[in-house]
Design a protein around this motif. Sequence first.
Motif, short mmCIF file in Angstrom:
data_model
loop_
_atom_site.label_atom_id
_atom_site.label_comp_id
_atom_site.label_asym_id
_atom_site.label_seq_id
_atom_site.Cartn_x
_atom_site.Cartn_y
_atom_site.Cartn_z
N ILE A 263 0.84 -1.19 0.00
CA ILE A 263 0.00 0.00 0.00
C ILE A 263 0.88 1.24 0.00
O ILE A 263 1.81 1.36 0.79
N ARG A 264 0.58 2.16 -0.91
CA ARG A 264 1.28 3.45 -0.89
C ARG A 264 0.25 4.57 -0.90
O ARG A 264 -0.89 4.38 -1.35
N ARG A 265 0.65 5.71 -0.40
CA ARG A 265 -0.24 6.86 -0.33
C ARG A 265 0.11 7.88 -1.41
O ARG A 265 1.29 8.13 -1.65
N ALA A 266 -0.92 8.45 -2.03
CA ALA A 266 -0.72 9.52 -3.01
C ALA A 266 -1.55 10.73 -2.57
O ALA A 266 -2.75 10.60 -2.33
N ALA A 267 -0.88 11.88 -2.43
CA ALA A 267 -1.58 13.10 -2.04
C ALA A 267 -2.60 13.48 -3.10
O ALA A 267 -2.56 13.01 -4.25
N LEU A 268 -3.53 14.35 -2.73
CA LEU A 268 -4.54 14.82 -3.66
C LEU A 268 -3.89 15.63 -4.78
O LEU A 268 -2.81 16.19 -4.60
N VAL A 269 -4.57 15.69 -5.93
CA VAL A 269 -3.97 16.32 -7.11
C VAL A 269 -3.79 17.83 -6.92
O VAL A 269 -4.55 18.49 -6.21
N THR A 270 -2.75 18.34 -7.58
CA THR A 270 -2.50 19.78 -7.68
C THR A 270 -2.12 20.07 -9.12
O THR A 270 -2.14 19.17 -9.97
N LEU A 271 -1.73 21.31 -9.43
CA LEU A 271 -1.35 21.68 -10.79
C LEU A 271 0.11 22.09 -10.87
O LEU A 271 0.63 22.74 -9.95
#
Length: 318
Positions: A263-271
Motif C-alpha cells: 500500500i502506498r499513499r498519493a496526495a490529492l492532485v494539484t497543478l
Amino acid sequence: MDPAGERPDVILVVDDDEDIARFVEFNLRLHGFEVLHAADGQEALEVIERQRPDLAVVDLMMPRIDGLELTRRLRADPMTSALPVIMLTAKGMTQDKVNGLSVGADDYLVKPFDTLELVARVNSTLRRNKEFREVSPLTGLPGNSRIRREISDRVRNGVDYAVGYIDIDRFKSVNDRYGFVRGDEFISALARSLHRAVVSIGLPPAFLGHVGGDDFVIVCAPSQVRPLTSRAVVDFEKAADALYDATDRERGFVELKDRRGNIRRAALVTLSIGVSLSDSGKRFTDPLEAIAVASEMKTVAKSQPGSYVAVDRRRGVT
C-alpha cells in the motif's frame, strides 16, 4: 457523419426564418446528421452552452444577435473558438461574404441554395475542421495544430506573449484509484477552471488549447499570467476536491496497491504550470520552441510541493 460510426455529427441551425430552418433541418437529417435549431444568436449561445454541436449553420440577418456578432462571440470564447461556422446570406453581395469570413466564418452559402450544395459544404467544412483544427472530443478545446497557429500569429504580429503548459500532478493516482471515467472528470474540471480563468482576465483575449490527456496550453499577454494561473489553481483545486470520494478527500490522500501488493499513499492532485515568455530582445521564431521551454519549466514546477507556477525568467518578466 462520424467516421468511427459512434454518433452522427450535430449541426446547429441558427435562422429566424422557420421555413428555411425546417428545409435545412430536414435535408441534414436525411443525410444522417443530428440537428439542433435556434431562432437567433442569443438562443444559439444558450443552446451551445448546454450542448456542443460539431458545426453551426448561421443566418447573417437575425434579431437580437445577428450572424456576424454570434460568430465574433464564438471565436472570442476559448470553448467555442474552434467551432466551424457556415454563414447564410440572402444577398450574395461580395461585402457580406467578406464580412462573414473576416469575423471567422469558415464558409458561406448564398440563398437560395440547393440541397446538394448545402450537404457538400457541411461535409467539406467538417472534414477540414477535423483535419486542420482538431478538437479534443473530451473538452471541445482546440488541439495541437491550432495551438501552434495561435503562437505563430502572435509571433507574426510582434506582440509580447506568454505560453503556459499545464498538467495535473499525480493524475495517474486518480485513474488507478477510480478508473478512467473519473479521471476524465478531473480533466474536464481542469478545462472548465482554465476556461473560467481565461474569460475572467478580459482583454486582450487569451487562448486555451488541449494538447491531450491532462495537458493544456494557454497563450496570453505576459501581464495576464499571474491572475490567470492564480484563479485557475484555486478553482481547480476546489473542483477536484469535490470529485474525490468523501473518505479520501477528508484524509487528504488515496491509498493504492503496487504490483507487489504494498500500500502506498498519493496526495490529492494539484497543478504544475510552466511558462515561457517572449520579450523585445529575443523572440521565439518557432512555436514548438516556446512550447518546449514552457514544458521544461513545467518539469521545474513539478519539483515543488503543491500547485506551482514556474516562469522562465531568461526571456522576460511578468
